[in-house]
Design an enzyme around this catalytic site. Structure first.
Site, short mmCIF file in Angstrom:
data_model
loop_
_atom_site.label_atom_id
_atom_site.label_comp_id
_atom_site.label_asym_id
_atom_site.label_seq_id
_atom_site.Cartn_x
_atom_site.Cartn_y
_atom_site.Cartn_z
N CYS B 46 -16.68 16.77 34.72
CA CYS B 46 -15.72 17.80 34.33
C CYS B 46 -15.60 17.81 32.80
O CYS B 46 -14.57 17.50 32.23
CB CYS B 46 -14.37 17.55 35.00
SG CYS B 46 -13.23 18.93 34.81
N HIS B 133 -29.12 23.27 32.62
CA HIS B 133 -30.18 23.04 31.63
C HIS B 133 -31.30 22.34 32.40
O HIS B 133 -31.03 21.47 33.23
CB HIS B 133 -29.65 22.17 30.50
CG HIS B 133 -30.65 21.93 29.39
ND1 HIS B 133 -31.54 22.88 28.97
CD2 HIS B 133 -30.86 20.84 28.61
CE1 HIS B 133 -32.27 22.40 27.96
NE2 HIS B 133 -31.87 21.16 27.73
N1 LIG Z 1 -22.63 22.21 25.70
C1 LIG Z 1 -23.29 23.34 25.78
O1 LIG Z 1 -23.21 24.17 24.88
C2 LIG Z 1 -24.12 23.65 26.96
C3 LIG Z 1 -24.54 24.95 27.17
C4 LIG Z 1 -25.28 25.25 28.29
C5 LIG Z 1 -25.62 24.25 29.16
N2 LIG Z 1 -25.23 22.97 28.93
C6 LIG Z 1 -25.62 21.95 29.91
O2 LIG Z 1 -24.51 21.64 30.73
C7 LIG Z 1 -24.60 20.30 31.19
C8 LIG Z 1 -23.31 19.58 30.88
O3 LIG Z 1 -23.12 19.54 29.48
P1 LIG Z 1 -21.70 19.41 28.83
O4 LIG Z 1 -21.86 19.77 27.39
O5 LIG Z 1 -20.73 20.14 29.63
O6 LIG Z 1 -21.42 17.86 28.94
P2 LIG Z 1 -20.09 17.03 28.62
O7 LIG Z 1 -19.07 17.90 27.99
O8 LIG Z 1 -20.51 15.83 27.87
O9 LIG Z 1 -19.51 16.62 30.03
C9 LIG Z 1 -20.18 15.77 30.87
C10 LIG Z 1 -19.29 15.35 32.05
O10 LIG Z 1 -20.05 14.51 32.88
C11 LIG Z 1 -19.36 13.27 33.14
N3 LIG Z 1 -20.34 12.16 33.09
C12 LIG Z 1 -20.88 11.56 32.00
N4 LIG Z 1 -21.74 10.62 32.38
C13 LIG Z 1 -21.75 10.58 33.72
C14 LIG Z 1 -22.44 9.81 34.67
N5 LIG Z 1 -23.29 8.86 34.33
N6 LIG Z 1 -22.20 10.06 35.97
C15 LIG Z 1 -21.35 11.04 36.35
N7 LIG Z 1 -20.66 11.79 35.48
C16 LIG Z 1 -20.87 11.56 34.18
C17 LIG Z 1 -18.35 13.13 32.05
O11 LIG Z 1 -17.16 12.58 32.59
P3 LIG Z 1 -16.84 11.03 32.60
O12 LIG Z 1 -17.54 10.44 31.40
O13 LIG Z 1 -15.37 10.97 32.49
O14 LIG Z 1 -17.37 10.54 33.88
C18 LIG Z 1 -18.08 14.58 31.63
O15 LIG Z 1 -16.98 15.10 32.30
C19 LIG Z 1 -25.80 19.73 30.51
O16 LIG Z 1 -26.90 19.83 31.38
C20 LIG Z 1 -26.01 20.63 29.32
O17 LIG Z 1 -27.33 20.68 28.85
C21 LIG Z 1 -24.46 22.67 27.88
#
Ligand SMILES: NC(=O)c1ccc[n+]([C@@H]2O[C@H](COP(=O)([O-])OP(=O)(O)OC[C@H]3O[C@@H](n4cnc5c(N)ncnc54)[C@H](OP(=O)(O)O)[C@@H]3O)[C@@H](O)[C@H]2O)c1
Lengths: 470, 491
Positions: B46, B133
């Site tokens: 999340c 992604h």
């Molecule tokens: N950021 C962008 O602009 C963007 C745009 C398009 C697509 N994406 C894609 O969307 C996806 C998510 O990116 P994001 O930027 O949303 O990431 P993020 O903000 O870093 O969020 C990741 C979430 O995953 C959880 N997490 C981390 N490590 C984990 C693990 N080992 N097991 C289970 N849960 C875990 C974290 O929660 P906890 O650490 O509390 O568990 C956190 O809530 C990626 O594939 C990314 O490439 C991102």
């Protein structure tokens, strides 16, 4: 000498009061007094001729010779004439005082009187009895009498009313020639009739002098115009758009029913087990101090608060959390708040802002129809912004933006209109503009209003249900 | 050990996949979210994407809940708070994954292998696994169970934007794809379309593409023009202004808000419009500087694209993952110590036009970066539509993050993958531009051209205007912005 009214409170017959008037008329100024019917415009002008009983405060430097033209003055003179009849104990029927006498007895400036008689082409009735004249004719006589009295101050109360077109235009040309000789105070209800030479406008409401605006202060002058426009024109709500018409609701069902709802952030409870039912055609005022949860409560209704999915909420027939989309809910709601105005920083046109109300969007992302454009233009006219459809929204004054957002919220004739502190951040004049618009909406029957506010003085006619949060 | 999926494919398929990209018209979404109605969508993680996509999907009438790793639940981490405070059901993998019809993997890319390996055995037969992604599939060669459908729905915007645009009644451009190896029931596309609709993406434009095209173009865009170029430009322009005696607060402000201001012009009318905001002499100056920059940087852009294509980039980065992110964390700390990052913006007024007039070099850098990234991507077989979104379209969105809190905010908002690529680019680009920067004076950065150089040669101006307008990124940009403008008159 400057005429001064300091915290002047004065009482008239039938109990009408002008309260705490602070006003100065300096030499060389010419004023228009404006306001809605019954606001006290005529009373204020009459005060300058010594009318009313002073209760407190002071009025100083009233000129000796005040020429008054008003319906009251006219009525008084006619009443006096009729009284003469009553007083006549002889059986002979009196002819009454002839016009010639009315004009020329005690006339300070017979030359002017003759000149005006010629201009008004009134020769033919000089020998008639004054009380036999038609209203328009007697009005002209009073006018001549006042103008020929060499006044230091001329009080002209709705002087253009009841005059035929020829006389009107003659008078409009004549008054400016007096402007550098005598101070004029005119009561007028229409901005388009305000003569060029007028330097100031006073706005009266409920016996109070609320606004004083210099003619050359364009912004305030325009706002005052809008205020008067909203206060005095009948609200003909522009029609709905058949293409985006919202579904009919079951009129037996409440619009909103919140059952024991709570909002919690971590350990902190903002709202606890609150019930609220809003029936169709009820208007509500929601009040409470800052942070009491007013906005959060409303966003449960609009669906903007994520915890609407964990509470027992029925809105417009939808029990929330059963696969309905947020747009199905929003279509029934018009919404205005300061936050919305901040969000709405887009450089789009006034027309598009209004049209976006059909789509519940901030900004316009759908092709709009001619019909919608036409409706939007009608709303702009209603707000006193006719002809400004293509101007950019972000260049509008803060108060005008607010008005426009209310129109945006109303454009689809929603069953529920939510106004979250609609007067927040507005100056006095704009506050009254907004309240005037809301009052008109409440008077219509099809939209229920929830009005959020913590200023008791901003109460609105027509709202009679109250919910206070602590 | 990971296995590069792209490299395992024959060239013919590689090219076909890279070239897959079609703009979908809004009329192709008549069924809305119907394909997902009543199905259980369970989001893993999340964070930025997870929370915001979930909020949108739920508001579109879909059934969304969250599963988090045990530690996040036990420690009630931010991710747990975000999900519960927003009124979502939260559960462990064991509790929720078996009930899921669609599992949305929205954890950081770095974690995908371990996360997918953990949840896959728990997934229902015939369920769907989705990504935002494609790194895990394309670069790490993740093998997903045969009965599962694998799709991608990738909003081309940071998560905060995904939500904000939805709430406004719009959406963000979104790329969707189906993993050909995992579409057992042929329902991948239908599900992806319904999902994109649920996030509001259909209103802003959906690109139907492939996992491969998404990954190779996304990586290229983010590490070069989007983040790398802005980072390098910020550092170089700031240092130059200080060297030239420009007030430090002013220099800091000009850069922090300058990127946002000048790239805002891109949204309306592309690179041409951005340069049209300049006076004629300044425009020609910016054009010439950009040409020079393109000459110097082309090899670096090519190298990045090549490393992405061969998988060299991802294996380098994965080595750093295996090394506890030593490089990434070190570079992140270095960035925080740069003079630009440390100097707060002054409180002087800078008018919108002044950002253009005094930021000629910044404009030249944006132009050079956008065009180079676009040219390099399309030369590598990526379709112009996709190359446009990954370069020009996203530049103003990233620039906004710098306006918020400088490079720190940018690097915090983008994914770790983008951040890593950004530093790689920056380290190569700063020395590459050293000589070029020696010739730069405050007339093109910090103070603006002096008024007496107002004359321009007509023929030269016509030439520059024509060159600007005929660049291929401008042509496809005009078409795609046209699609958007049909719906979004106001941007
Ligand atoms: N950021 C962008 O602009 C963007 C745009 C398009 C697509 N994406 C894609 O969307 C996806 C998510 O990116 P994001 O930027 O949303 O990431 P993020 O903000 O870093 O969020 C990741 C979430 O995953 C959880 N997490 C981390 N490590 C984990 C693990 N080992 N097991 C289970 N849960 C875990 C974290 O929660 P906890 O650490 O509390 O568990 C956190 O809530 C990626 O594939 C990314 O490439 C991102």
């Amino acid at each position: 000498m400057t005429i001064r009214l300091d915290d002047f409170t004065v009482q008239f017959d039938q109990g009408f009061q002008l309260s705490h008037i602070n006003w100065q008329i300096e030499p060389g100024q010419h004023w228009v007094i404006t306001g809605t019917n019954g606001a006290g415009k005529s009373a204020l002008s009459a005060v300058l001729a010594g009318a009313g009983d002073r209760l407190s405060g002071s009025i100083d430097n009233l000129p000796e010779r005040v020429g008054v033209v008003s319906f009251e003055a006219q009525a008084e003179l006619i009443a006096a004439e009729l009284k003469k009849d009553d007083a006549d104990i002889l059986d002979v029927i009196s002819e009454g005082t002839p016009v010639r006498e009315i004009i020329f007895d005690d006339c300070a400036n017979p030359e002017t009187a003759c000149d005006l008689i010629a201009r008004f082409e009134l020769d033919y009735l000089l020998d008639r009895a004054f009380r036999k004249l038609s209203t328009g004719e007697s009005r002209k006589v009073i006018l001549i009498r006042a103008l020929a009295s060499n006044p230091d101050l001329l009080v002209l109360d709705e002087v253009f009313e009841g005059l035929d077109a020829a006389t009107l235009s003659m008078l409009e040309q004549y008054l400016p020639t007096l402007a550098n000789r005598v101070t004029m105070v005119m009561v007028l209800n229409r901005f388009d009739q305000i003569p060029e030479f007028i330097s100031h406008v006073a706005y009266v409401e409920h016996g109070e002098l609320l606004h004083q605006v210099r003619r050359n202060d364009e912004k305030s002058y325009a706002e005052l115009y809008q205020l008067l426009h909203l206060k005095t024109t009948h609200l003909d709500v522009p029609p709905i758009d058949p293409d985006t018409e919202i579904p009919q609701l079951d009129s037996q069902q409440p619009l909103v029913r919140l059952n024991g709802i709570s909002i919690k952030y971590g350990d902190f409870t903002l709202l606890d087990k609150l019930d609220w039912c809003i029936e169709a055609n009820q208007h509500w005022q929601l009040s409470g101090p800052n942070g009491s949860g007013k906005t959060a409560l409303l966003s449960l209704i609009t669906g903007d608060h994520p915890q609407c999915y964990v509470n027992d909420i029925v809105v417009f027939g939808y029990q929330r959390g059963n696969g309905e989309s947020i747009w199905q809910i929003k279509q029934f709601i018009g919404y205005v708040s300061t936050a919305l105005q901040w969000e709405y920083r887009v450089g789009t046109s006034l027309r598009n802002v209004i049209i976006s109300g059909f789509y519940d969007s901030i900004g316009l992302y759908s092709k709009c129809t001619d019909k919608q454009r036409q409706i939007a233009d009608q709303w702009l006219a209603l707000l006193g912004m006719r002809g400004r459809s293509d101007q950019p929204f972000n260049k509008l004054s803060y108060g005008d933006q607010r008005l426009l957002l209310i129109a945006r919220a109303m454009v689809k004739h929603p069953p529920l209109l939510i106004l979250d502190e609609p007067c927040l951040g507005l100056d006095d004049m704009n506050r009254q503009l907004v309240l005037a618009l809301i009052e008109k909406i409440c008077a219509g029957s099809e939209t229920s209003v929830i009005y959020v506010n913590h200023h008791p003085e901003d109460c609105i006619k027509g709202i009679d249900n109250y919910l206070a949060l602590k | 050990m990971s296995n590069n999926y792209f490299n395992s494919l024959p060239l013919r398929v590689q090219l076909a996949e890279l070239g897959k990209c079609r703009f979908m018209h809004i009329s192709e979404f008549p069924d809305g979210v119907a394909a997902l109605k009543g199905k259980k969508m369970v989001v893993i993680g999340c964070g930025a994407q997870g929370l915001n996509q979930g909020l949108n999907l739920r508001d579109s009438g879909l059934d969304v809940s969250y599963t988090l790793r045990q530690a996040a639940i036990d420690e009630q981490r931010q991710s747990w708070k975000s999900a519960t405070e927003n009124g979502f059901t939260v559960g462990t993998y064991e509790e929720l994954i078996p009930t899921a019809d669609v599992v949305l993997n929205l954890t950081p890319d770095k974690q995908h292998t371990s996360v997918v390996n953990a949840v896959m055995p728990l997934m229902k037969n015939g369920a769907c696994l989705s990504y935002s992604h494609g790194f895990n599939i394309v670069e790490e060669g993740m093998k997903v169970r045969d009965d599962l459908t694998v799709i991608m729905v990738a909003p081309k915007c940071p998560g905060s934007e995904v939500r904000a645009e939805y709430v406004r009644g719009f959406g963000v451009p979104t790329l969707i794809a189906v993993h050909e190896d995992n579409d057992p029931n042929g329902e991948g596309l239908t599900l992806a379309k319904a999902y994109a609709f649920g996030t509001g993406g259909h209103k802003a434009g959906v690109l139907m593409s492939s996992f491969i095209a998404e990954v190779k173009s996304d990586l290229m865009g983010e590490q070069t023009i989007l983040c790398g170029m802005l980072q390098t430009g910020s550092l170089l322009c700031y240092d130059k202004m200080i060297e030239e005696g420009v007030d430090a607060g002013y220099a800091s402000k000009l850069i922090q808000f300058g990127w946002e201001t000048v790239t805002e012009a891109l949204k309306y009318g592309g690179v041409t419009n951005m340069l049209d905001r300049l006076s004629n002499p300044a425009k020609i100056k910016a054009f010439d500087l950009a040409e020079e920059l393109k000459g110097i940087m082309r090899s670096l852009y090519n190298k990045h694209q090549d490393d992405i294509m061969t998988g060299n980039f991802s294996s380098t980065m994965m080595a750093d993952w295996a090394n506890d992110d030593k490089e990434l964390l070190g570079w992140r700390a270095d960035t925080a110590e740069t003079p630009f990052e440390k100097m707060p913006a002054g409180d002087m007024e800078i008018s919108e036009q002044e950002y253009f007039d005094n930021g000629i070099l910044m404009i030249a850098m944006v132009k050079a970066g956008v065009e180079l990234a676009f040219e390099t991507m399309t030369a590598a077989g990526i379709i112009p539509d996709s190359a446009y979104y990954e370069s020009l379209h996203e530049t103003p969105l990233i620039a906004n993050t710098i306006a918020r809190k400088k490079l720190y905010e940018m690097n915090a908002t983008i994914s770790d993958t983008a951040e890593y690529g950004c530093y790689l680019f920056n380290h190569a680009c700063v020395p590459l531009l050293a000589d070029f920067m020696k010739g730069i004076k405050s007339d093109v950065i910090g103070r603006g051209l002096s008024v007496d150089d107002n004359g321009v040669d007509n023929a030269r101006l016509i030439e520059v205007n024509a060159a600007l307008r005929s660049h291929p990124v401008e042509e496809i940009g005009a078409t795609l912005r046209g699609h958007m403008a049909d719906m979004k008159k106001i941007v």
